[in-house]
Structure formats: C-alpha cells, structure tokens
Enzyme design. Structure first.
Site, PDB file in Angstrom:
ATOM      1  N   GLU A   1      68.880  19.062 -23.653  1.00 36.31           N
ATOM      2  CA  GLU A   1      67.754  19.463 -24.487  1.00 36.31           C
ATOM      3  C   GLU A   1      68.269  20.345 -25.620  1.00 36.31           C
ATOM      4  OE1 GLU A   1      64.971  21.271 -21.428  1.00 36.31           O
ATOM      5  OE2 GLU A   1      66.522  20.329 -20.217  1.00 36.31           O
TER       6      GLU A   1
ATOM      7  N   HIS B   1      62.588  16.156 -23.756  1.00 33.25           N
ATOM      8  CA  HIS B   1      63.060  16.379 -22.384  1.00 33.25           C
ATOM      9  C   HIS B   1      63.331  15.081 -21.619  1.00 33.25           C
ATOM     10  CE1 HIS B   1      63.549  18.510 -18.621  1.00 33.25           C
ATOM     11  NE2 HIS B   1      63.133  19.650 -19.123  1.00 33.25           N
TER      12      HIS B   1
ATOM     13  N   HIS C   1      58.622  26.175 -20.683  1.00 31.74           N
ATOM     14  CA  HIS C   1      58.197  25.013 -21.464  1.00 31.74           C
ATOM     15  C   HIS C   1      56.761  25.110 -21.991  1.00 31.74           C
ATOM     16  CE1 HIS C   1      62.008  23.294 -20.672  1.00 31.74           C
ATOM     17  NE2 HIS C   1      61.754  22.641 -19.572  1.00 31.74           N
TER      18      HIS C   1
END
Ligand code: GLA
Length: 389
Positions: free
Chosen positions: A352, A215, A141
């Site tokens: 996601e 998210h 991420h």
C-alpha cells in the site's frame, strides 16, 4: 447472469476508444488488437438499497481490471502469465454482501487516512480531533465507515491510451471525526502497456489530514493458487518504521540492514517470515511501512514482485514517501473467495503506497496536512509483465 446495458456499453466504447490513437496505432502495427473498452453491469444493492455497478476496464491486449462503485473496490485484475494465459491476481469475494459485511479491505480505496492513527486522535492547529477506535486503541483506514465503504460516483474517461474511469466522493466536514469537507477524485487507468495507474486528487475547505491508498491483496500465481511465500519481493528502501505492540510507529526510521525487513535484494517473502524478531511478532509477519529511497518527489520505483511459477512480474512506482508491506497475516481461513477458495494466512500480500502511519502525531514524518487552496496529488503505477516479455 451478467447484464451489460448495450447502449451504455456502446457509448463508452465509442468514448474511450473512439481514440483515434488506437485506430492509428493498429494501422501502423498492422495488428487487429481488440479495442480498449469500459463496460458496466449491475453488481447488486447495498443493505440500505443503493445500486452498485461493476465496471470492467479492458485494454487492447485483452487484460482487464474490474472494480465496483462500492469502496472503489478492485475485484479482479486479469493479466497474462509467461504463456499468455490471463488469470485474476487479486483476492476478492463473489457477492456485494460479503464486501459489505466482512471485507478485510480487499481491493478497496482507503481514506480519509490510510493505516493507523495512534490513540484514535490527533491535534491540528490546537484542536484535538477524536476518531473511531476500530483497531484496538487506534483508528485504522479511516474509521468505522471509511472510503472503502462509500458508494463512489463513476464516469468513463476519454483521451486515454487504454481504458479509464474517474471515481469521485465527497466526505462531509466531521465525517468519521475528521475536519473539513474533502473532495476526492481517483482515476483508474488500465494502459495498453498493462499498467494499472491510480491517480488521486483531493481538496478541502478546512485544514485536515489525508492519506489515500489502494488495498489490493495480490497473488501473482493467481487468486486461490495458495501461499505467497515463494514470491520474490524487492523493496527499494534502506529504512522502515518500527512499531509498538499495537502497530503504531515508534517514530524511529530504522535501518533494514541485518533484519528480516531487508528486501533490497530480491528475497522470497516466506524466507524470514517466521523470524522471532519482536517486530515480526507484533505484526504476526510483515505489517510495516517502508521509507522509500528516492532522489526527488516524482514517480520512483517502490517495489518489484516476481512469481517464479507463472513468470508474472509486478513493478510498483509511486510519488508517495512510503509503502506498507502487509503479508496477509490476519487472513485465517474464514473468508472464501469468488471460486470457493478459503483464504489462509499469507495467501495474499499488500503493498500500500502511502504516507507513514500516524503522521498526524509524528511531526518528524512527512506531513499529511492538507489546507484549503492546496490540491493533494498522488500517483501509483502497477506495471505487469512476465519473465518472457
Ligand atoms: C493494513 C494494516 C494491517 C491490516 C490490514 C487489513 O495493511 O496495516 O494491519 O489491518 O490493513 O487487515
């Protein structure tokens, strides 16, 4: 106490709704629906002293989406159940300090690269780039200070059928090890049809890699309502990307047929979650990217989730090639939500929409390279309804 600057609030009401469109539609339908609005209020200060505001997008049905400038984090999505009762259906925290210190990406905008890059490195045009290894040997991420930890600039938008705001962030050349200055804009729109639409755009001044996503952890029964095992999930995918023990795709696009990953017909999330399929053991549950079925590059249905008790339905459409289904496996009762609820394993799930994990190291996956002169454009829509509508 929540403070709303009356001038800003009034001005934004005028801007966003001024929306002759809304007035006309109210006249035509004879409804006295509340006007859509964008409001802001102070939410706190970051540890390094930056003021962070909380924004509320409200549509003419009374549904709302709240987000903060820090990480573009969506802190609440209030939508009706089958009896019309509004509940917040995403996990979050009460305080900015919690979002800063222990957020497992609740509601956040993710970049520069959503999900994992294997070995925390990749090679582009012959140069190797080293990233932060913040997830075992891999980069997750966007690294140690991804876009989820940036304070975004926020401006309200006009001419929308609903309420909207644009979030902007410029990531410097070399930030978190990635090449190129990346200019990113994300627009959150809550339409009057109870859709949360997220539009992403990005440009760069040097070739780089980008994978942007959002998210949110959902619980359609309401935040704090317990486990999500009874939610009926459909994923429009014949294939998924199996992973190694560190959750990096092997490169294979495997058929879901005969596996716990087959969600082509709606199935309760919990039905096969304890399977001893090695893939499920690696992720402690579902933590996998699905290869979406699609006939063209436009918006197409990725997933549908139905929660039987509340009657709520969420349908996700996207222009992205994949969706990461994560069943909240790493929640371990240590985090506490805004109304004091402990978050246990599988108390929320994420879908996601994204390019596939580790694409920079997998030449067979759809490319995530962005070059100067190109504009990355991506859209995901979450449509909320109920079994009564
Ligand atoms: C993504 C990852 C998961 C986990 C969550 C955040 O969904 O794939 O493994 O890291 O983010 O906890």
């Amino acid at each position: 106490m929540t403070y709303i600057d009356p001038n800003i609030s009034r001005r934004w009401h005028r801007l966003v709704l001024g929306a002759a469109v809304l007035g006309i539609s109210a006249l035509l339908t004879g409804t006295s629906a509340g006007a859509a609005s964008v409001d802001k209020a102070p939410f706190g200060k970051t540890q390094d002293g930056k003021a962070v505001d909380l924004y509320t997008l409200t549509n003419d049905k009374g549904a709302s989406v709240k987000f903060i400038a820090y990480g573009g984090i969506i802190t609440a999505i209030n939508v009706p159940d089958r009896w019309g009762k509004l509940d917040n259906i995403v996990l979050g925290f009460k305080e900015l300090a919690d979002y800063e210190s222990k957020n497992p990406y609740f509601g956040a905008l993710i970049g520069r690269y959503g999900n994992r890059i294997g070995g925390a490195k990749f090679t582009l045009d012959g140069t190797q780039y080293q990233l932060a290894a913040n997830n075992g040997p891999n980069s997750l991420h966007g690294g140690s200070k991804g876009f989820d930890k940036a304070v975004w600039a926020v401006e309200p938008l006009t001419n929308v059928s609903g309420a909207a705001a644009r979030l902007s962030y410029t990531s410097k050349d070399g930030e978190e090890g990635y090449p190129g200055t990346l200019t990113v804009q994300v627009v959150y729109t809550l339409t009057n049809d109870n859709e949360l639409r997220i539009d992403y755009e990005a440009t760069t001044d040097k070739p780089t890699v980008v994978n942007l996503t959002s998210h949110s952890y959902f619980n359609l029964a309401g935040d704090g309502a317990g486990g999500i095992g009874d939610h009926i999930l459909t994923i429009n995918a014949d294939r998924y990307t199996p992973v190694d023990a560190t959750l990096i795709p092997t490169g294979e696009l495997a058929s879901v047929t005969g596996t716990p990953f087959d969600f082509r017909q709606g199935m309760p999330i919990g039905a096969r979650i304890r399977s001893n399929d090695p893939q499920m053991v690696y992720g402690r549950g579902y933590d996998h990217n699905y290869v979406l079925n699609r006939s063209d590059s436009g918006l197409s249905l990725a997933a549908r989730v139905y929660e039987p008790r509340s009657g709520r339905i969420m349908e996700i459409s996207t222009t992205e090639p994949g969706v990461q289904f994560y069943s909240g496996n790493f929640l371990d009762s240590t985090l506490v939500g805004p109304t004091g609820q402990q978050y246990r394993q599988t108390d929320g799930f994420c879908l996601e929409t994204q390019h596939f994990p580790d694409s920079p190291n997998k030449s067979s996956f759809p490319t995530t390279v962005l070059k100067p002169g190109e504009t990355l454009k991506s859209t995901t829509i979450h449509k909320f309804s109920t079994d009564a509508s």
